[in-house]
Write a protein that holds these residues in place. Structure first.
Motif, PDB file in Angstrom:
ATOM      1  N   ARG A  51      10.220   9.369  -2.523  1.00  0.00           N
ATOM      2  CA  ARG A  51      10.455  10.312  -3.328  1.00  0.00           C
ATOM      3  C   ARG A  51       9.228  11.625  -3.450  1.00  0.00           C
ATOM      4  NH1 ARG A  51      12.602   9.022  -9.401  1.00  0.00           N
ATOM      5  NH2 ARG A  51      14.193   7.989  -7.964  1.00  0.00           N
ATOM      6  N   ALA A  52       8.153  11.077  -3.620  1.00  0.00           N
ATOM      7  CA  ALA A  52       7.091  11.662  -3.422  1.00  0.00           C
ATOM      8  C   ALA A  52       6.925  12.708  -2.079  1.00  0.00           C
ATOM      9  CB  ALA A  52       5.633  11.060  -3.277  1.00  0.00           C
ATOM     10  N   ARG A  53       7.418  12.221  -1.039  1.00  0.00           N
ATOM     11  CA  ARG A  53       7.433  12.709   0.169  1.00  0.00           C
ATOM     12  C   ARG A  53       8.509  13.874   0.188  1.00  0.00           C
ATOM     13  NH1 ARG A  53       8.179   8.756   3.606  1.00  0.00           N
ATOM     14  NH2 ARG A  53       5.995   8.649   3.995  1.00  0.00           N
ATOM     15  N   ARG A  95       0.788  -1.281  -0.008  1.00  0.00           N
ATOM     16  CA  ARG A  95      -0.021   0.073  -0.026  1.00  0.00           C
ATOM     17  C   ARG A  95       0.928   1.032   0.034  1.00  0.00           C
ATOM     18  NH1 ARG A  95      -2.419   3.450   3.944  1.00  0.00           N
ATOM     19  NH2 ARG A  95      -4.572   4.089   3.227  1.00  0.00           N
ATOM     20  N   VAL A  96       0.621   2.238  -0.778  1.00  0.00           N
ATOM     21  CA  VAL A  96       1.296   3.283  -1.151  1.00  0.00           C
ATOM     22  C   VAL A  96       0.311   4.615  -1.058  1.00  0.00           C
ATOM     23  CG1 VAL A  96       3.375   2.387  -2.220  1.00  0.00           C
ATOM     24  CG2 VAL A  96       1.213   3.290  -3.696  1.00  0.00           C
ATOM     25  N   ILE A 111      10.338   3.240  -2.373  1.00  0.00           N
ATOM     26  CA  ILE A 111      11.057   4.384  -2.940  1.00  0.00           C
ATOM     27  C   ILE A 111      10.278   5.317  -3.630  1.00  0.00           C
ATOM     28  CG2 ILE A 111      12.885   4.726  -4.773  1.00  0.00           C
ATOM     29  CD1 ILE A 111      13.842   1.897  -4.458  1.00  0.00           C
ATOM     30  N   PHE A 112       9.248   5.225  -4.073  1.00  0.00           N
ATOM     31  CA  PHE A 112       8.299   6.086  -4.869  1.00  0.00           C
ATOM     32  C   PHE A 112       7.794   6.891  -3.797  1.00  0.00           C
ATOM     33  CE2 PHE A 112       4.020   6.825  -5.607  1.00  0.00           C
ATOM     34  CZ  PHE A 112       3.972   7.649  -6.629  1.00  0.00           C
ATOM     35  N   PHE A 123       4.879  12.635 -12.593  1.00  0.00           N
ATOM     36  CA  PHE A 123       4.359  11.333 -11.849  1.00  0.00           C
ATOM     37  C   PHE A 123       4.310  10.137 -13.046  1.00  0.00           C
ATOM     38  CE2 PHE A 123       0.631   8.329 -11.740  1.00  0.00           C
ATOM     39  CZ  PHE A 123       0.966   7.755 -10.505  1.00  0.00           C
ATOM     40  N   CYS A 124       4.165  10.447 -14.311  1.00  0.00           N
ATOM     41  CA  CYS A 124       4.224   9.401 -15.219  1.00  0.00           C
ATOM     42  C   CYS A 124       5.674   9.184 -15.454  1.00  0.00           C
ATOM     43  CB  CYS A 124       3.560   9.922 -16.696  1.00  0.00           C
ATOM     44  SG  CYS A 124       1.867  10.295 -16.638  1.00  0.00           S
TER      45      CYS A 124
END
Length: 260
Positions: free
Chosen positions: A202-204, A171-172, A198-199, A250-251
């Motif tokens: 990076r978003a954080r 869950r992300v 990791i995603f 994002f893509c």
């Protein structure tokens, strides 16, 4: 995990056809309109990767998951994805999010909603297909990434919840605003690829730079309304409809993480 039962004969029939067609790296399911959507495919082309897009907006007959011919096309596309490929799903969220709860009646404890309404029954039928896609990906060893706004109850729908629980997805949670979206747009998803956490990290990190940028803009995307009983609720306007496509960054992040 076993393959979806009702897909078995179609998989056997379509596998020879898939074998003679070019394999692809990515399938973007519910890709959005060709003009403003299909961001995943565009990011793939920039990296010289092969991608397929699937959405009823492109072809209402052959790319509608509720149409028998559309289901055949979907299975054929899935069979063409390479073993190391990625399937990205962004199911329509308008019949699942909290903003439209008065219309669909869904909650976490009652995710099926008002099943007497045609729009709710259609959304539920799409959710059943989404669950089968996740089941297929797990059975074939394909990585998938599925996302929804954080208020969506799609992941509580029984078939979808069971498909996720049976696999190894993580869950992300993140904010689309971190990738340049015009509002924060808290999002939730499940990712079966190794790079899921990791995603999130990076978003954080990106989010810290964006917080003030879209605070004022966010009020332009919804309209305040009142129901017949006098209850206040909010609904998205035309600006929000235009803002449903994935941000370019994002893509690029999904494609770069999976194929780096």
């Amino acid at each position: 995990m076993a393959l979806p039962a009702r897909w078995a004969l179609l998989i056997v029939a379509l596998q020879p056809l898939a074998d003679i067609q070019p394999p692809v790296d990515v399938l973007d399911l519910f890709a959005g309109p060709r003009g403003g959507g299909c961001g995943i495919a565009k990011a793939c082309r920039a990296e010289n990767l092969a991608a397929l897009t699937y959405d009823c907006l492109h072809d209402p007959i052959n790319q509608d998951v509720l149409n028998p011919r559309g289901l055949e096309t979907l299975i054929l596309y899935l069979l063409r994805v390479k073993p190391e490929g990625l399937v990205v799903l962004g199911p329509p969220c308008s019949n699942w999010i909290g903003m439209s709860r008065l219309r669909h009646g869904r909650t976490r404890l009652f995710p099926r909603g008002y099943t007497t309404l045609p729009t709710v029954r259609i959304a539920n039928a799409i959710a059943e297909v989404v669950a089968e896609v996740l089941q297929f990906c797990d059975a074939r060893g394909l990585a998938y990434f599925i996302e929804q706004p954080s208020t969506s109850t799609l992941f509580h729908y029984p078939a979808v919840a069971a498909a996720i629980a049976a696999g190894l997805a993580t869950r992300v949670t993140w904010h689309m605003g971190a990738f340049g979206f015009r509002t924060p747009k808290a999002s939730t998803g499940y990712c079966s690829a190794w790079w899921a956490l990791i995603f999130v990290e990076r978003a954080r990190r990106l989010l810290r730079r964006q917080k003030e940028l879209w605070r004022k803009k966010s009020k332009r995307l919804y309209t305040k309304c009142k129901s017949k009983t006098g209850r206040t609720y909010y609904t998205g306007n035309k600006a929000m409809l235009l803002a449903t496509s994935y941000p370019t960054n994002f893509c690029k992040a999904l494609v770069a993480l999976h194929f780096r």
